[in-house]
Scaffold this active site. Structure first.
Site: not given
Lengths: 72, 266
Positions: B109, B197, B219
């Protein structure tokens, strides 16, 4: 090399004195690390895992030894 | 046409990235957890087959600290090394060269950040790094802005997946840019995953309903009050969003349309 057969290197930003003629694999083991679980960069070039047991530590070398940690 | 059964929810709707096939369309991060045990339990509950990991200096003063690899087995779960914290193409490339040596990974990534406050991607550096990495045999999945033109350039440069943000990293604000995400999906010939997001399960469903191939989050799970339960919620949300996308949603009307027949009223 110093008079006592040691060389001065840096590992992850910290100065260390180690035995002259030691290989990178031996350095990892001496630091308590499993060479199979880390990757090593020597003077900004990756040391291939297959050569960790062949490459000798030289005076003034700068090492970065990394592993995987949690991240997103 | 596939018959929708429990089996094909989980197993018969695979996706591919860089020639590798995965069943789960949820990729989870491994940061911010209370400890490795909770992290491993959340990964299990999420059903994820890929986890992102960061590359950092080993703690030379305390080499016996537990390692992520002792809790999440890289032979069973695909590690996707990231370049989080890198602000230049050179730093990102250096990090991934080390990651490749640590385990032989070419699927990585890439993220090259523009500044610390927004963690918004620097697309010029990101594009440059993508070209160099692809030239060195890497298969970069690339975190990027929600820019359909930049997304095409990344694809041309060798990105194996396009991963636009839905909102700033770690913000949990949900997809702020559904129109642009959909345009990126429509234009892409490689998988598109919303990366960053997502705050709660419905956000993940929205991403999948837009036609994304997957969702990457950290998160939203790690900072839930019960991360393991949220991991399961995200698994279900990604699956249901994907099914809704495949099923094809009804058209929207501006006024009511009764579901019960008008004829035969008493």
């Amino acid at each position: 090399m110093h008079d006592d057969q040691t060389v001065t290197i840096r590992v992850n930003g910290e100065h260390r004195r180690v035995r002259a003629g030691m290989t990178v694999a031996q350095l990892a083991l001496e630091l308590g690390l499993d060479p199979d679980k880390v990757a090593v960069e020597r003077n900004l070039a990756v040391v291939p895992r297959s050569t960790l047991g062949d490459v000798e530590v030289e005076d003034g070398d700068e090492f970065e030894i990394v592993t995987f940690v949690g991240g997103g | 046409m596939l018959k929708v059964t429990e089996a094909n929810v989980a197993g018969e709707d695979p996706w591919q990235v860089a020639g590798r096939t995965f069943s789960s369309r949820l990729i989870v991060g491994t940061g911010k957890y209370k400890d490795f045990a909770q992290n491993a339990a959340a990964v299990e509950a999420s059903g994820a087959e890929i986890v992102t990991v960061a590359v950092r200096r080993v703690n030379v003063s305390d080499p016996n600290q537990p390692l992520l690899m002792d809790f999440i087995d890289p032979k069973k779960i695909t590690y996707l090394p990231n370049t989080a914290g890198c602000f230049t193409a050179e730093d990102a490339i250096r990090t991934l060269r080390l990651a490749r040596e640590a385990g032989g990974w070419t699927l990585v990534k890439l993220e090259v950040l523009g500044e610390a406050k927004t963690l918004y991607p620097d697309m010029i550096e990101t594009l440059r790094a993508t070209e160099i990495l692809a030239g060195e045999g890497f298969e970069p999945m690339v975190y990027c802005s929600d820019d359909p033109i930049a997304a095409k350039k990344l694809e041309d440069a060798g990105a194996v997946a396009i991963m636009p943000l839905g909102a700033p990293i770690g913000s949990g604000l949900g997809l702020q840019n559904q129109v642009m995400i959909r345009l990126i999906v429509e234009g892409a010939n490689v998988p598109v995953l919303v990366d960053a997001g997502v705050g709660t399960a419905s956000d993940a469903s929205v991403a999948m309903e837009l036609g994304c191939d997957g969702v990457l989050m950290n998160t939203a799970i790690a900072e839930a009050k019960d991360p393991v339960m949220m991991a399961r919620a995200m698994k279900l949300a990604v699956e249901s969003g994907r099914l809704a996308y495949r099923a094809g949603r009804m058209g929207k009307r501006r006024y009511a349309d009764p579901s019960s027949p008008l004829a035969g009223l008493i």
